[in-house]
Design a protein around this motif. Structure first.
Motif, PDB file in Angstrom:
ATOM      1  N   ALA A   1     -17.657 -63.591  -4.957  1.00  0.00           N
ATOM      2  CA  ALA A   1     -16.398 -63.407  -5.678  1.00  0.00           C
ATOM      3  C   ALA A   1     -15.792 -62.043  -5.373  1.00  0.00           C
ATOM      4  CB  ALA A   1     -16.638 -63.564  -7.179  1.00  0.00           C
ATOM      5  N   TRP A   2     -16.622 -61.001  -5.380  1.00  0.00           N
ATOM      6  CA  TRP A   2     -16.105 -59.646  -5.135  1.00  0.00           C
ATOM      7  C   TRP A   2     -15.614 -59.497  -3.698  1.00  0.00           C
ATOM      8  CZ3 TRP A   2     -18.465 -54.558  -3.520  1.00  0.00           C
ATOM      9  CH2 TRP A   2     -17.644 -53.486  -3.881  1.00  0.00           C
ATOM     10  N   LEU A   3     -16.411 -59.989  -2.753  1.00  0.00           N
ATOM     11  CA  LEU A   3     -16.021 -59.849  -1.351  1.00  0.00           C
ATOM     12  C   LEU A   3     -14.794 -60.697  -1.023  1.00  0.00           C
ATOM     13  CD1 LEU A   3     -19.564 -59.739   0.265  1.00  0.00           C
ATOM     14  CD2 LEU A   3     -17.916 -57.864   0.125  1.00  0.00           C
ATOM     15  N   HIS A   4     -14.619 -61.809  -1.711  1.00  0.00           N
ATOM     16  CA  HIS A   4     -13.393 -62.590  -1.519  1.00  0.00           C
ATOM     17  C   HIS A   4     -12.184 -61.753  -1.933  1.00  0.00           C
ATOM     18  CE1 HIS A   4     -10.879 -66.189  -1.205  1.00  0.00           C
ATOM     19  NE2 HIS A   4     -10.293 -65.787  -2.328  1.00  0.00           N
ATOM     20  N   GLY A   5     -12.316 -61.038  -3.054  1.00  0.00           N
ATOM     21  CA  GLY A   5     -11.230 -60.162  -3.485  1.00  0.00           C
ATOM     22  C   GLY A   5     -10.996 -59.012  -2.526  1.00  0.00           C
ATOM     23  N   LEU A   6     -12.076 -58.436  -1.996  1.00  0.00           N
ATOM     24  CA  LEU A   6     -11.930 -57.338  -1.036  1.00  0.00           C
ATOM     25  C   LEU A   6     -11.286 -57.823   0.259  1.00  0.00           C
ATOM     26  CD1 LEU A   6     -15.206 -55.227  -1.361  1.00  0.00           C
ATOM     27  CD2 LEU A   6     -13.080 -55.119  -2.683  1.00  0.00           C
ATOM     28  N   GLU A   7     -11.605 -59.047   0.680  1.00  0.00           N
ATOM     29  CA  GLU A   7     -10.988 -59.594   1.885  1.00  0.00           C
ATOM     30  C   GLU A   7      -9.489 -59.792   1.671  1.00  0.00           C
ATOM     31  OE1 GLU A   7     -10.445 -61.426   5.719  1.00  0.00           O
ATOM     32  OE2 GLU A   7     -11.678 -59.843   4.838  1.00  0.00           O
ATOM     33  N   SER A   8      -9.117 -60.249   0.484  1.00  0.00           N
ATOM     34  CA  SER A   8      -7.694 -60.394   0.188  1.00  0.00           C
ATOM     35  C   SER A   8      -7.005 -59.032   0.197  1.00  0.00           C
ATOM     36  CB  SER A   8      -7.501 -61.070  -1.178  1.00  0.00           C
ATOM     37  OG  SER A   8      -8.021 -62.383  -1.167  1.00  0.00           O
ATOM     38  N   ALA A   9      -7.685 -58.016  -0.360  1.00  0.00           N
ATOM     39  CA  ALA A   9      -7.121 -56.666  -0.355  1.00  0.00           C
ATOM     40  C   ALA A   9      -7.020 -56.124   1.065  1.00  0.00           C
ATOM     41  CB  ALA A   9      -7.976 -55.748  -1.215  1.00  0.00           C
ATOM     42  N   ARG A  10      -8.024 -56.400   1.879  1.00  0.00           N
ATOM     43  CA  ARG A  10      -7.993 -55.939   3.275  1.00  0.00           C
ATOM     44  C   ARG A  10      -6.771 -56.505   4.000  1.00  0.00           C
ATOM     45  NH1 ARG A  10      -8.828 -57.464   8.223  1.00  0.00           N
ATOM     46  NH2 ARG A  10      -9.181 -59.643   7.608  1.00  0.00           N
ATOM     47  N   LYS A  11      -6.508 -57.779   3.804  1.00  0.00           N
ATOM     48  CA  LYS A  11      -5.351 -58.395   4.452  1.00  0.00           C
ATOM     49  C   LYS A  11      -4.052 -57.810   3.923  1.00  0.00           C
ATOM     50  CE  LYS A  11      -7.673 -62.776   5.490  1.00  0.00           C
ATOM     51  NZ  LYS A  11      -7.757 -64.228   5.156  1.00  0.00           N
ATOM     52  N   ARG A  12      -3.998 -57.561   2.615  1.00  0.00           N
ATOM     53  CA  ARG A  12      -2.788 -56.986   2.023  1.00  0.00           C
ATOM     54  C   ARG A  12      -2.555 -55.567   2.529  1.00  0.00           C
ATOM     55  NH1 ARG A  12      -1.396 -59.373  -3.055  1.00  0.00           N
ATOM     56  NH2 ARG A  12       0.152 -57.721  -3.339  1.00  0.00           N
ATOM     57  N   MET A  13      -3.623 -54.806   2.758  1.00  0.00           N
ATOM     58  CA  MET A  13      -3.464 -53.441   3.255  1.00  0.00           C
ATOM     59  C   MET A  13      -2.859 -53.451   4.654  1.00  0.00           C
ATOM     60  SD  MET A  13      -6.887 -51.595   1.748  1.00  0.00           S
ATOM     61  CE  MET A  13      -6.455 -49.886   2.069  1.00  0.00           C
ATOM     62  N   GLY A  14      -3.087 -54.544   5.380  1.00  0.00           N
ATOM     63  CA  GLY A  14      -2.494 -54.660   6.702  1.00  0.00           C
ATOM     64  C   GLY A  14      -1.069 -55.156   6.656  1.00  0.00           C
ATOM     65  N   SER A  15      -0.809 -56.133   5.786  1.00  0.00           N
ATOM     66  CA  SER A  15       0.518 -56.752   5.741  1.00  0.00           C
ATOM     67  C   SER A  15       1.477 -56.059   4.782  1.00  0.00           C
ATOM     68  CB  SER A  15       0.392 -58.225   5.360  1.00  0.00           C
ATOM     69  OG  SER A  15      -0.151 -58.367   4.049  1.00  0.00           O
ATOM     70  N   GLU A  16       0.923 -55.457   3.710  1.00  0.00           N
ATOM     71  CA  GLU A  16       1.750 -54.771   2.715  1.00  0.00           C
ATOM     72  C   GLU A  16       1.148 -53.400   2.398  1.00  0.00           C
ATOM     73  OE1 GLU A  16       2.805 -57.276  -0.698  1.00  0.00           O
ATOM     74  OE2 GLU A  16       1.867 -58.940   0.377  1.00  0.00           O
ATOM     75  N   PRO A  17       1.145 -52.481   3.365  1.00  0.00           N
ATOM     76  CA  PRO A  17       0.486 -51.190   3.147  1.00  0.00           C
ATOM     77  C   PRO A  17       1.082 -50.380   2.004  1.00  0.00           C
ATOM     78  CG  PRO A  17       1.811 -51.159   5.153  1.00  0.00           C
ATOM     79  CD  PRO A  17       1.736 -52.579   4.710  1.00  0.00           C
ATOM     80  N   ASP A  18       2.363 -50.573   1.697  1.00  0.00           N
ATOM     81  CA  ASP A  18       2.965 -49.806   0.616  1.00  0.00           C
ATOM     82  C   ASP A  18       2.348 -50.169  -0.735  1.00  0.00           C
ATOM     83  OD1 ASP A  18       4.595 -48.367   2.270  1.00  0.00           O
ATOM     84  OD2 ASP A  18       6.366 -49.631   1.971  1.00  0.00           O
ATOM     85  N   ALA A  19       2.001 -51.444  -0.919  1.00  0.00           N
ATOM     86  CA  ALA A  19       1.346 -51.851  -2.167  1.00  0.00           C
ATOM     87  C   ALA A  19      -0.016 -51.192  -2.295  1.00  0.00           C
ATOM     88  CB  ALA A  19       1.204 -53.371  -2.211  1.00  0.00           C
ATOM     89  N   ALA A  20      -0.737 -51.103  -1.172  1.00  0.00           N
ATOM     90  CA  ALA A  20      -2.035 -50.436  -1.185  1.00  0.00           C
ATOM     91  C   ALA A  20      -1.865 -48.949  -1.451  1.00  0.00           C
ATOM     92  CB  ALA A  20      -2.743 -50.661   0.143  1.00  0.00           C
ATOM     93  N   ARG A  21      -0.845 -48.340  -0.853  1.00  0.00           N
ATOM     94  CA  ARG A  21      -0.595 -46.911  -1.082  1.00  0.00           C
ATOM     95  C   ARG A  21      -0.336 -46.640  -2.566  1.00  0.00           C
ATOM     96  NH1 ARG A  21       2.518 -47.636   3.822  1.00  0.00           N
ATOM     97  NH2 ARG A  21       1.513 -46.534   5.563  1.00  0.00           N
ATOM     98  N   GLN A  22       0.462 -47.489  -3.188  1.00  0.00           N
ATOM     99  CA  GLN A  22       0.760 -47.309  -4.608  1.00  0.00           C
ATOM    100  C   GLN A  22      -0.500 -47.424  -5.454  1.00  0.00           C
ATOM    101  OE1 GLN A  22       3.856 -50.052  -5.679  1.00  0.00           O
ATOM    102  NE2 GLN A  22       5.355 -49.147  -4.276  1.00  0.00           N
ATOM    103  N   ALA A  23      -1.373 -48.382  -5.094  1.00  0.00           N
ATOM    104  CA  ALA A  23      -2.620 -48.563  -5.848  1.00  0.00           C
ATOM    105  C   ALA A  23      -3.509 -47.341  -5.740  1.00  0.00           C
ATOM    106  CB  ALA A  23      -3.346 -49.802  -5.337  1.00  0.00           C
ATOM    107  N   LEU A  24      -3.622 -46.787  -4.544  1.00  0.00           N
ATOM    108  CA  LEU A  24      -4.483 -45.624  -4.336  1.00  0.00           C
ATOM    109  C   LEU A  24      -3.877 -44.363  -4.938  1.00  0.00           C
ATOM    110  CD1 LEU A  24      -5.524 -46.424  -0.663  1.00  0.00           C
ATOM    111  CD2 LEU A  24      -6.914 -46.704  -2.719  1.00  0.00           C
ATOM    112  N   ALA A  25      -2.569 -44.224  -4.806  1.00  0.00           N
ATOM    113  CA  ALA A  25      -1.905 -43.068  -5.410  1.00  0.00           C
ATOM    114  C   ALA A  25      -2.047 -43.107  -6.925  1.00  0.00           C
ATOM    115  CB  ALA A  25      -0.436 -43.030  -5.001  1.00  0.00           C
ATOM    116  N   GLY A  26      -2.003 -44.312  -7.484  1.00  0.00           N
ATOM    117  CA  GLY A  26      -2.164 -44.466  -8.922  1.00  0.00           C
ATOM    118  C   GLY A  26      -3.543 -44.073  -9.407  1.00  0.00           C
ATOM    119  N   ALA A  27      -4.519 -44.087  -8.503  1.00  0.00           N
ATOM    120  CA  ALA A  27      -5.885 -43.667  -8.859  1.00  0.00           C
ATOM    121  C   ALA A  27      -6.052 -42.159  -8.775  1.00  0.00           C
ATOM    122  CB  ALA A  27      -6.889 -44.348  -7.946  1.00  0.00           C
TER     123      ALA A  27
END
Length: 283
Positions: free
Chosen positions: A201-227
Motif C-alpha cells: 500500500a505504501w509503495l503504491h502511494g510512493l509510485e504514484s508520487a514518483r510519477k507526479r513528481m515527473g509530470s507535475e513537479p510544481d505540485a511536488a515542490r509545493q508539498a516539500l516547501a510546505g514541509a
C-alpha cells in the motif's frame, strides 16, 4: 488498515509528496527520525520497526552482524543521495584531509565507503586520517559547526547551510561517481510476507508520487516547501526523484565494487542477494 513503522534520517521526499497529495490512504505510516545507522540496525534487529530508509551500502555490513542476517533492499526512494564533502576553513581539497578528523555516521558502512573510496583514489589511505562516528546528517552538521571535526559528507539542505555558515566545499560524491544510488528501503526477508500488505500500500502511494513528481513537479515542490524545506533543497529533492522504485543495478554494483576495492567485508555478494523487488507495484 495496515500500519508500517519506519525509521529515517530525514523524511523521504517521495513520502512527503505522497502524503501531501493524499496518495497513501491505504496505510498508516508511523515514521520517526533516527540518530544513526546503528540505531536503525538495532531497531530492525529487535523488531521495534518494520523498515528503514537508509544508505544502500548498510545492508552489506548489517548482514554480517549478529541479528536477522536476511536484510534486503526492497525499493529505492531517491535517484541519488546528493552528498557534498565540506571542510573547515583551510581544508578546501581532498589533499588537505591528510591528518584530518572526518565525522561519519559509522566507520565501516554507509556513505563513509564512498568517502574512503574517493580518498583512496587520490592516494590518501586509511592511516592518513581518523574517522569519528557522530551520527546522522543532522548530528554531523551540528558537530561540524561546533568545530568537532575537519570534514564530513552532508546532503540537502545541510550542505547549503554549511557553506552559508562559512565551511568550504571540497568535493561532490556525484561528480566522482555519477551512478551513486540514493537511499533504499530495507526490511527483513523473514518479515516480508507479514509486511506485504502495508508495504504494498505504501509503495503504491510512493509510485504514484514518483510519477507526479515527473509530470507535475510544481505540485511536488509545493508539498516539500510546505514541509519547511528551503527552495534550494526542494529543487534538489525534486531532481533526485528516482526513475524507478526498483533498486538500480548499476548503483548497487558500484557500492559492491567500492567495498571490494577498500577490502571491506561484505563485498562478496551480488545484486540478487541484496535486492528483493517482489513487493513493488507492477508497471
Amino acid at each position: 488498515m495496515p500500519t508500517l513503522r519506519v525509521l529515517w534520517f530525514v523524511p523521504s521526499a517521495l513520502a512527503m509528496a505522497a502524503d501531501a497529495l493524499k496518495l497513501t490512504a491505504g496505510v498508516i505510516l508511523r515514521a520517526e527520525r533516527n540518530p544513526s545507522s546503528d540505531a536503525q540496525f538495532e531497531a530492525l534487529a529487535s523488531g521495534r520497526v518494520d523498515a528503514v530508509v537508509t544508505a544502500m551500502d548498510n545492508v552489506m555490513d548489517w548482514n554480517l552482524r549478529p541479528g536477522p542476517r536476511d536484510l534486503r533492499l526492497v525499493a529505492q526512494l531517491e535517484r541519488t543521495t546528493l552528498l557534498t564533502l565540506v571542510g573547515q576553513k583551510g581544508r578546501g581539497k581532498l589533499g588537505d584531509l591528510r591528518g584530518a578528523t572526518l565525522l561519519v555516521d559509522a566507520p565501516c558502512n554507509g556513505f563513509v565507503v564512498a568517502l574512503c573510496a574517493m580518498l583512496a583514489e587520490d592516494g590518501i589511505g586509511p592511516d592518513a586520517y581518523a574517522l569519528e562516528p557522530v551520527g546522522g546528517v543532522t548530528e554531523r552538521f551540528d558537530a561540524m559547526l561546533a568545530g568537532r571535526g575537519d570534514a564530513t559528507l552532508l546532503g540537502p539542505p545541510f550542505d547549503a547551510m554549511a557553506l552559508q555558515a562559512g565551511l568550504s566545499h571540497i568535493a561532490s560524491v556525484q561528480d566522482r561517481y555519477p551512478a551513486f544510488p540514493g537511499q533504499g528501503l530495507v526490511v527483513s526477508a523473514g518479515a516480508l510476507e507479514r509486511l506485504r500488505p502495508a508495504l504494498s500500500a505504501w509503495l503504491h502511494g510512493l509510485e504514484s508520487a514518483r510519477k507526479r513528481m515527473g509530470s507535475e513537479p510544481d505540485a511536488a515542490r509545493q508539498a516539500l516547501a510546505g514541509a519547511g524545506f528551503p527552495a534550494e533543497a526542494v529543487e534538489a529533492m525534486v531532481r533526485c526523484a528516482p526513475v524507478s522504485l526498483c533498486p538500480d543495478r548499476t548503483g548497487v554494483e558500484l557500492l559492491i565494487e567500492q567495498r571490494r576495492r577498500l577490502g571491506l567485508p561484505g563485498a562478496d555478494t551480488v545484486y540478487e542477494k541484496l535486492v528483493d523487488p517482489s513487493v513493488l507495484p507492477e508497471g
